[in-house]
Structures are given as C-alpha cells and as structure tokens.
Design a protein around this motif. Structure first.
Motif, PDB file in Angstrom:
ATOM      1  N   THR A  16       1.995   5.886   7.453  1.00  0.00           N
ATOM      2  CA  THR A  16       0.856   5.230   6.817  1.00  0.00           C
ATOM      3  C   THR A  16      -0.430   5.991   7.121  1.00  0.00           C
ATOM      4  O   THR A  16      -1.295   6.138   6.253  1.00  0.00           O
ATOM      5  CB  THR A  16       0.770   3.763   7.297  1.00  0.00           C
ATOM      6  OG1 THR A  16       1.954   3.091   6.872  1.00  0.00           O
ATOM      7  CG2 THR A  16      -0.445   3.065   6.740  1.00  0.00           C
ATOM      8  N   ASP A  64       3.511   3.469  -0.280  1.00  0.00           N
ATOM      9  CA  ASP A  64       3.951   3.383   1.113  1.00  0.00           C
ATOM     10  C   ASP A  64       5.145   2.441   1.227  1.00  0.00           C
ATOM     11  O   ASP A  64       5.255   1.483   0.465  1.00  0.00           O
ATOM     12  CB  ASP A  64       2.789   2.849   1.960  1.00  0.00           C
ATOM     13  CG  ASP A  64       2.942   3.230   3.432  1.00  0.00           C
ATOM     14  OD1 ASP A  64       3.991   3.784   3.810  1.00  0.00           O
ATOM     15  OD2 ASP A  64       1.988   2.964   4.195  1.00  0.00           O
ATOM     16  N   ASP A  65       6.012   2.720   2.184  1.00  0.00           N
ATOM     17  CA  ASP A  65       7.149   1.847   2.489  1.00  0.00           C
ATOM     18  C   ASP A  65       8.021   1.563   1.275  1.00  0.00           C
ATOM     19  O   ASP A  65       8.331   0.413   0.963  1.00  0.00           O
ATOM     20  CB  ASP A  65       6.659   0.517   3.104  1.00  0.00           C
ATOM     21  CG  ASP A  65       6.204   0.704   4.539  1.00  0.00           C
ATOM     22  OD1 ASP A  65       6.809   1.542   5.249  1.00  0.00           O
ATOM     23  OD2 ASP A  65       5.240   0.038   4.953  1.00  0.00           O
ATOM     24  N   ARG A  82       2.427   2.815  17.553  1.00  0.00           N
ATOM     25  CA  ARG A  82       1.884   1.461  17.638  1.00  0.00           C
ATOM     26  C   ARG A  82       1.832   0.984  19.079  1.00  0.00           C
ATOM     27  O   ARG A  82       0.876   0.338  19.496  1.00  0.00           O
ATOM     28  CB  ARG A  82       2.724   0.498  16.815  1.00  0.00           C
ATOM     29  CG  ARG A  82       2.117   0.353  15.465  1.00  0.00           C
ATOM     30  CD  ARG A  82       2.949  -0.421  14.539  1.00  0.00           C
ATOM     31  NE  ARG A  82       3.026   0.368  13.323  1.00  0.00           N
ATOM     32  CZ  ARG A  82       3.836   0.137  12.344  1.00  0.00           C
ATOM     33  NH1 ARG A  82       4.692  -0.855  12.424  1.00  0.00           N
ATOM     34  NH2 ARG A  82       3.824   0.893  11.280  1.00  0.00           N
TER      35      ARG A  82
HETATM   36 MG    MG Z   1       3.573   2.278   7.742  1.00  0.00          MG
END
Ligand code: MG
Ligand code: ADP
Length: 472
Positions: A182, A235-236, A338
């Motif tokens: 992302t 995205d995704d 993350r």
């Molecule tokens: Mg992502």
C-alpha cells in the motif's frame, strides 16, 4: 455440520435470495459466524470497510434473515477479524441457484440497498478514489534488498507523463501483509496527482462503484469514469469478488491497457494464484511486470525505524530513541512493517505520557507481545547426514549403504533419529533418503535411540552437541 452452522447456512441462503447474487458475493461472501447465543449473533468480516458498509446498509436485512431462523435473535454484532485469528465457526455456503437476471431484477426493486440517487460517476467523484495517507510517499519509503526492484518499477511508473509509451503494464506487485504494498501504491498515486489523472482504489471500492452502477442502471457512466483516467491503481486485488464485478474489472483492465494507460496492482499473491479470478484476467495480469517484495530484513527494519523516529520528531520534538533500543526493536520485531510502527507508537506514547527517557528495558517490556517466536531454522536431512558422518568419522555413503557393522549402525540410527525429531519428514521419506530403507527400519532406529538416551548420558550429550551444530 453443527446446528449453528446449519442455521447460518440457511440464513446465508435466504440473504442470497433476497439481495441477489452480486450483492451477496460483494458484501457477504466473506462473512463468518463467530458466535451465537439465545438473543444475539456475532459475525465477522475481514475489513473495516465491509463492516461499516454492512452495518449501515444491511443490519435490518441481516436481522430479519436471522429472525426467520431464530425468532428470539434481537442483536447483530459485526466485527473485523484479524488475519492472525481464524474464525471459530466456518460454514460453507451452498451454491445459490438464483439466476443473474433474477438477481438484477431484485436489485432494482430492493429499495434500501444502495443510495439509488447516486450515479456511478457521482459515486467515484464522492469517493475521489480511496483516501490517500499523506505519510505514504516515496520520500518515506526505505529501500532495501527485498524491495529494490518493486521500488524502481514504481518510481519508473510514477515518472511517466501523459502520452508517454508505457513500459510495464500492468505493474503487479505482490507481497505478504505489512511489507509495503500500500505504501508503494500510494506513493505512485501521490507522485502522479499533478500531471496525470490517477485513481487509487481498493478492490472493494471498485466493487462498490460497480455494484452501485448496476443498481442505478448506469454502468456506462461507470465505465466512462474509469476509462478517462491515466493511471489506475488497485490495491488488494485478492479481495475482488463476484462474477460480474470481475468481468467488469477485466474489461476495464483491457480497455486501459489497450489505450496505453498505466495500470498498477497490488495483491497478497502472484497473479496466477488468484484462484477466484478468471483465467484470462490472470494471464493478462501476469503479462506485465510482476514483482515480489520479500520480508523486511533486519537492516531494512532498522532504517525504517530510524526514519520513523525522525518523522515523529517533527511533531514531538522531545522524542528520541537511542540507537541500541532501535537496534533491539529491529532485531526483535521481525514480522512486518505494521508491527514496527506499533512498537514505535508505544515508545512514543510512553515518552509523551511519562516524559522519561526510553531505555532498553522499557522497550523490552513494551514490545514483548509484538515479538513472535523465531521460526526454528529448517534443518535438512543432508546436513544431518553430513554432520553425523563427520562426528563419527564415517562417510556419508557409509550411512546410506547396506553395511551393518557396529561402527556404521549406531551413527546411522542417530542420524535417522535426528531426521525424525528435527525435520517434518515422514518415516517413509526418511527411509528413502537413507538408501531406500523401509519405514519400519527408521521407526526401529528412532525407538532405539530414544531408549538409549534415557540411560546413556554420554550418548545424550553427543546428540545434544549434534543438534546444536545443526541449529546454528
Ligand atoms: Mg495494504
Ligand atoms: P501492505 O499494504 O503490504 O500490507 P503497508 O504498505 O500498509 O503494507 O505497510 C505497513 C507499514 O509498514 C506501513 O506503515 C508502511 O509505511 C511501513 N513500511 C513497509 N515497508 C516500508 C518501507 N520499505 N519503508 C518505509 N515504511 C515501510
């Protein structure tokens, strides 16, 4: 199937008939039953977007479908499940027999499913694509071994100008969770906003736009709104669901690529592994540039942390994390970007709240739960044979041979024992790798050594030593 699961299957079947096939696959296909008691139901979906969409548009509908099954139900709770925790109860939905035509007709008569006044163009305009995070730019993206190629390709794409011939089309980036997909995609979107028309959409937003267009009987405007852009960033993609949405995606993809517009896609797996997508789409996706980003190495993790500290300091001037602490976090928090961000946020919070300097001890305490057990090193059978042969001064081919003299029998048994306890190989597989022996021979060897180490401390020590050599 449990009673709960049967009930859930029936609720889903009912829902599917009521809302139609497309709406169902778009919003409910990934909904799982988490728990059920007398008066309430807990359901989960994989993303926040899905949760809020379902809550604002389908709570009543869900409730009435459940009540048809269990009249006492008065409460529906929808939660977002995390990737790490599989749902407790899973039920496979029966395939619906609703024809597409019927499903569409039901869309139209379905008064409150979509904001019908909204044209699809309005939908996209109101969306303006998915929101971009101002922190996710090329400036803040740290380059390391695992992402050099993806970064270079993204840069190249972002530098393109309107009318340039397009080099990598589509650019397809895949990587596991939290490895920067992302971030790179949004960096492209930010970089392009001045000159070219860039649209960044999650696959779900794409679905939303299309299904809304179907509902408003305005798919033409939807197609136009997409085809008028220079760079489409999705995205995704693994979340793209539903046959007609996928068809539309396929048309859009082909139209854009054929018109020389840039398409950039990210997903959690390579194109050919997107099982739910049509063969044609998969091969079209695979036909551009496909780049994988690997896991973040320790060095890269450290660099990301350093740059995060600098960024945080712009807002919180007193914030500082000594290098040894950063090095510890980079070493300990291995999983993904993350968790790194989470670790740093905790340190920041601590520093803000207590005003105390950040020490190694504090960091150890704060990030403890972000540390995942190290994957044990994979041990190979060849390594075991090599190390054992060296230790007992025999050759590897002795170990594999049919010889039964005492000086090779014991080392061979030790090696088989280690192969069983240190690898995931099955007994027959180990037998094959030891000169084509039967699995019962391997089992005998394993039992023999297990029996011996209990009494023979010298042998136990030898085996410990071998294990240690194999593990570093
Ligand atoms: Mg992502
Ligand atoms: P994905 O979309 O692959 O799941 P994200 O792009 O959301 O992952 O990245 C997760 C977090 O890690 C974000 O905060 C992101 O900024 C950070 N991150 C990942 N890779 C990098 C990198 N190379 N440089 C800086 N930050 C990164």
């Amino acid at each position: 199937m449990s009673i709960e699961n049967e009930g859930w299957s029936r609720v889903k079947a009912r829902l599917r008939t009521e809302v139609g096939e497309d709406v169902f696959t778009s919003w409910f296909a990934r909904m799982d039953l988490e728990g059920l008691d007398d008066d309430g139901v807990r359901l989960s979906v994989p993303t926040r977007f899905l949760k809020s969409w379902i809550q604002s548009h389908y709570t009543d509908r869900l409730l009435s479908c459940w009540q048809a099954e269990q009249p006492k139900i008065g409460r529906i709770e929808v939660t977002v499940r995390t990737a790490m925790r599989p749902p407790v109860i899973k039920a496979k939905a029966p395939e619906a027999a609703v024809s597409r035509e019927v499903a569409f007709r039901e869309h139209k008569s379905n008064g409150h499913a979509y904001p019908s006044a909204m044209s699809p163009t309005a939908v996209f305009e109101s969306l303006g694509g998915s929101p971009l995070d101002p922190r996710l730019t090329f400036e803040t993206f740290v380059i390391g071994r695992s992402n050099t190629l993806a970064h270079a390709a993204a840069k190249q794409v972002a530098a393109g100008r309107r009318g340039d011939s397009v080099m990598f089309n589509p650019l397809y980036i895949h990587a596991g969770v939290g490895l920067g997909k992302t971030h790179l995609l949004q960096a492209i979107a930010w970089a392009g906003t001045t000159e070219r028309k860039v649209l960044y959409l999650s696959a779900e937003k794409f679905m939303y736009g299309f299904v809304s267009a179907l509902r408003a009987q305005n798919t033409l405007a939807f197609k136009d709104s997409l085809r008028g852009i220079d760079v489409l960033v999705i995205d995704d993609l693994q979340f793209l669901q539903g046959k007609s949405t996928q068809n539309e995606f396929c048309h859009t993809l082909n139209a854009l690529i054929d018109a020389g517009r840039q398409v950039v896609i990210a997903a959690d797996r390579p194109p050919l592994d997107l099982e739910t997508l049509d063969e044609r789409v998969r091969s079209r996706l695979a036909g551009g540039l496909v780049v994988e980003m690997g896991s973040l190495g320790e060095e890269l993790r450290l660099e990301i942390l350093k740059s995060r500290v600098i960024a945080a300091r712009a807002m919180h001037p007193g914030f500082d994390v000594p290098l040894p602490v950063l090095a510890f976090v980079a070493k300990a928090v291995t999983h993904n970007g993350r968790d790194l961000e989470g670790a740093l946020n905790r340190l920041l919070a601590h520093s803000k709240l207590t005003g105390q300097p950040i020490t190694l001890e504090l960091a150890e305490r704060e990030v403890r739960d972000l540390i995942r057990p190290q994957e044990p090193k994979r041990v190979k059978i060849e390594d075991i044979q090599r190390v054992v042969a060296r230790q007992y001064n025999v050759s590897r081919s002795d170990l594999l041979s049919a010889r039964r003299t005492a000086n090779v029998v014991r080392p061979r048994q030790v090696a088989m024992y280690l192969a069983k306890t240190m690898t995931l190989r099955s007994l027959p597989e180990i037998g094959r790798r030891f000169g084509g022996r039967d699995h019962t021979t391997v089992l005998h060897a394993v039992r023999k050594i297990e029996g011996l180490v209990g009494n023979d401390s010298a042998l136990a020590e030898e085996i410990e030593l071998l294990k240690r050599q194999l593990q570093d």
